[in-house]
Design a protein around this motif. Structure first.
Motif, short mmCIF file in Angstrom:
data_model
loop_
_atom_site.label_atom_id
_atom_site.label_comp_id
_atom_site.label_asym_id
_atom_site.label_seq_id
_atom_site.Cartn_x
_atom_site.Cartn_y
_atom_site.Cartn_z
N ASP A 164 -4.80 7.86 3.01
CA ASP A 164 -5.29 6.42 1.85
C ASP A 164 -3.79 6.05 2.30
O ASP A 164 -2.56 6.08 2.47
CB ASP A 164 -4.49 7.48 0.42
CG ASP A 164 -4.59 6.70 -0.87
OD1 ASP A 164 -4.38 5.73 -0.75
OD2 ASP A 164 -4.41 6.94 -1.73
N THR A 166 -2.13 3.89 0.26
CA THR A 166 -1.46 4.27 -1.05
C THR A 166 -0.11 4.91 -1.21
O THR A 166 1.26 5.44 -1.92
CB THR A 166 -1.57 4.10 -2.35
OG1 THR A 166 -2.27 4.83 -2.04
CG2 THR A 166 -2.63 2.94 -2.45
N ASP A 167 -0.40 6.42 -0.08
CA ASP A 167 0.43 7.40 0.47
C ASP A 167 -0.27 7.52 1.70
O ASP A 167 -0.49 8.86 2.46
CB ASP A 167 -0.46 8.34 -0.69
CG ASP A 167 0.40 9.57 -0.35
OD1 ASP A 167 1.66 9.44 0.07
OD2 ASP A 167 -0.23 10.84 -0.89
#
Length: 209
Positions: A164, A166-167
């Motif tokens: 991800d 965002t992660d």
């Protein structure tokens, strides 16, 4: 380039259309986009870019939606413009076969999750990939390009899941999928893009060798 009126603007537009192989230009000057094929619209987009007399043209997936035969014709047109006009091209593509065809005499940069992981002369990077991600990309080529995949072993990833954005994982972004992953290094410290032999490379394991 500033034009003096409608007649001169049409002449300039016609010259640009002919330069990108839309001939005779009169057949295209008054057409709307929906009246053109995908390949013709792409050529019009290139003509618009050339109208500014650029030093560099950024071509982002400019052939990805085209039929294979039209794709080759488009690539040939871009290559001719590059050579005749001295225009640089930043050619962005997910298709390594296309990148190889267009940039064989240039350089290629392979990116993973927005970061360059390998950069060097196209023949060297494609012919002898060093980064695990580049090796996986070439191993996964589906198009029948014997020169691209001949003699290369299947390079299997540890996981098919892309992190991800965002992660992102700690350390190297690619380490959860990388067959060369080494615990305690790859998963703790992000590798820098450093000079390694004839290219730039971002990999703890390969650059240590």
């Amino acid at each position: 380039r500033r034009v003096g009126g409608r007649a001169e603007a049409r002449r300039t537009a016609a010259e640009l259309l002919e330069r990108v192989d839309l001939t005779p230009a009169e057949d295209y000057l008054d057409k709307y986009p929906h009246q053109m094929s995908g390949g013709q619209r792409q050529r019009v987009a290139v003509a618009r870019a050339l109208a500014m007399n650029p030093e560099v043209v950024i071509a982002d997936e400019s052939t990805s939606m085209l039929d294979v035969s039209i794709r080759v014709s488009m690539l040939n047109t871009l290559g001719r413009l590059r050579d005749e006009l001295g225009v640089g091209f930043l050619f962005i593509t997910h298709d390594l076969a296309v990148a190889k065809y267009f940039a064989w005499e240039g350089e290629i940069a392979v990116m993973y999750l927005g970061r360059v992981v390998e950069h060097g002369p196209t023949p060297r990077v494609v012919g002898e990939p060093s980064h695990p991600y580049t090796r996986a990309l070439i191993s996964a080529v589906c198009e029948p390009d014997p020169d691209l995949v001949h003699g290369k072993e299947r390079f299997r990833l540890r996981s098919a899941d892309v992190p991800d954005l965002t992660d992102l994982p700690p350390g190297c972004d690619f380490h959860p999928r990388c067959p060369l992953h080494e615990a305690g290094g790859c998963d703790t410290l992000r590798p820098s893009l450093v000079r390694h032999q004839d290219r730039l490379l971002s990999c703890h394991v390969v650059t240590r060798g």
